[in-house]
Design an enzyme around this catalytic site. Structure first.
Site, mmCIF file in Angstrom:
data_model
loop_
_atom_site.group_PDB
_atom_site.id
_atom_site.type_symbol
_atom_site.label_atom_id
_atom_site.label_comp_id
_atom_site.label_asym_id
_atom_site.label_seq_id
_atom_site.Cartn_x
_atom_site.Cartn_y
_atom_site.Cartn_z
ATOM 1 N N SER A 1 -15.504 14.168 -40.447
ATOM 2 C CA SER A 1 -14.083 14.619 -40.194
ATOM 3 C C SER A 1 -13.527 13.687 -39.005
ATOM 4 C CB SER A 1 -14.117 15.925 -39.749
ATOM 5 O OG SER A 1 -14.692 16.396 -38.579
ATOM 6 N N ASP B 1 -9.339 24.012 -32.376
ATOM 7 C CA ASP B 1 -10.763 24.239 -32.341
ATOM 8 C C ASP B 1 -11.519 23.437 -31.190
ATOM 9 O OD1 ASP B 1 -10.821 21.342 -33.156
ATOM 10 O OD2 ASP B 1 -11.418 21.827 -35.203
ATOM 11 N N HIS C 1 -11.745 18.546 -33.012
ATOM 12 C CA HIS C 1 -11.034 17.491 -33.739
ATOM 13 C C HIS C 1 -9.881 16.837 -32.815
ATOM 14 C CE1 HIS C 1 -13.170 19.737 -36.979
ATOM 15 N NE2 HIS C 1 -13.508 18.486 -37.351
#
Length: 233
Positions: free
Chosen positions: A50, A196, A199
């Site tokens: 990601s 979060d 990221h």
């Protein structure tokens, strides 16, 4: 001297000489084809998770797109191909190498391992997968760069030591360039990460690109030298 026999021998000698010259010419063409500069941009694929895919940001804000923009601004003719898959592990990356190679990249930056660490995967398993990825890419004739990752510190010093050492060991084993920590300058900075805390946000992506750009440009020059193409297309 028998004229017919003498002429036949002379013709055979000439034919042999012509064949030898033709063979040498063909060999020189083959050598030139292997060393001649390649037309078009260098293709740099990022095989990642990601962090490469651009989770939580737009495609134009993802690291590969921002890196390509920075390289073009610096006068580099490089296409950066995003082969990031959110949630992917080193095992997943290994399984999709053939799919990635269909894009015929010149260089692959391997950016994997963060999800292995988040899942507390045995570091030996992660190292085995990364080892197989690098070996398969090199077997395909692709230049390999490795982007390192660090384990979460709440798993304890023993796990962190085992995991963190993976990338240096593999870089030394295969003689590939290593960027020590992909999230350098971004990890644990709330201003550079999404809610979060894992990221990067667009500002964080720009920091990653800024930090990694010297590594990329240096190794682009090394790659150019190895394949005898201009260092700055």
């Amino acid at each position: 001297m028998n004229l017919r026999t003498g002429y036949g021998r002379f013709a055979a000698a000439v034919n042999s000489l012509l064949i030898a010259i033709l063979c040498l010419y063909c060999l020189s063409l083959g050598a030139h084809a292997q060393t001649a500069p390649k037309d078009g941009p260098i293709k740099l694929a990022i095989l990642g998770d990601s962090l490469a895919a651009g989770y939580g940001v737009s495609p134009a804000q993802a690291m590969p797109a921002r890196l390509e923009a920075a390289l073009k601004k610096a006068g580099r003719n490089v296409t950066v191909i995003n082969h990031g898959v959110s949630g992917d592990t080193t095992a997943g990356g290994l399984q999709r190498i053939d799919w990635m190679l269909a894009d015929k990249p010149d260089i692959v930056m391997v950016e994997l391992g963060a999800n292995d660490a988040l899942r507390a995967t045995d570091p030996a398993v992660t190292e085995k997968n990364l080892d197989a990825i690098i070996a398969k890419l090199k077997e395909a004739g692709v230049t390999v760069w490795l982007a390192g990752m660090l384990a979460p510190r709440n798993y304890g010093p023993e796990y962190a030591q085992q995991f963190d050492g993976i990338y240096k060991r593999l870089a030394d084993k295969y003689g590939v360039p290593l960027y020590a920590f992909f999230l350098d300058g971004v990890a644990q900075d709330p201003a550079l990460n999404q809610g979060d805390g894992i990221h990067p946000n667009p500002k964080g992506v720009d920091v990653i690109v800024e930090r990694i750009l010297p590594f990329v440009t240096k190794n682009l020059d090394d790659h150019a030298s190895s394949v005898r193409r201009p260092a700055r297309p």
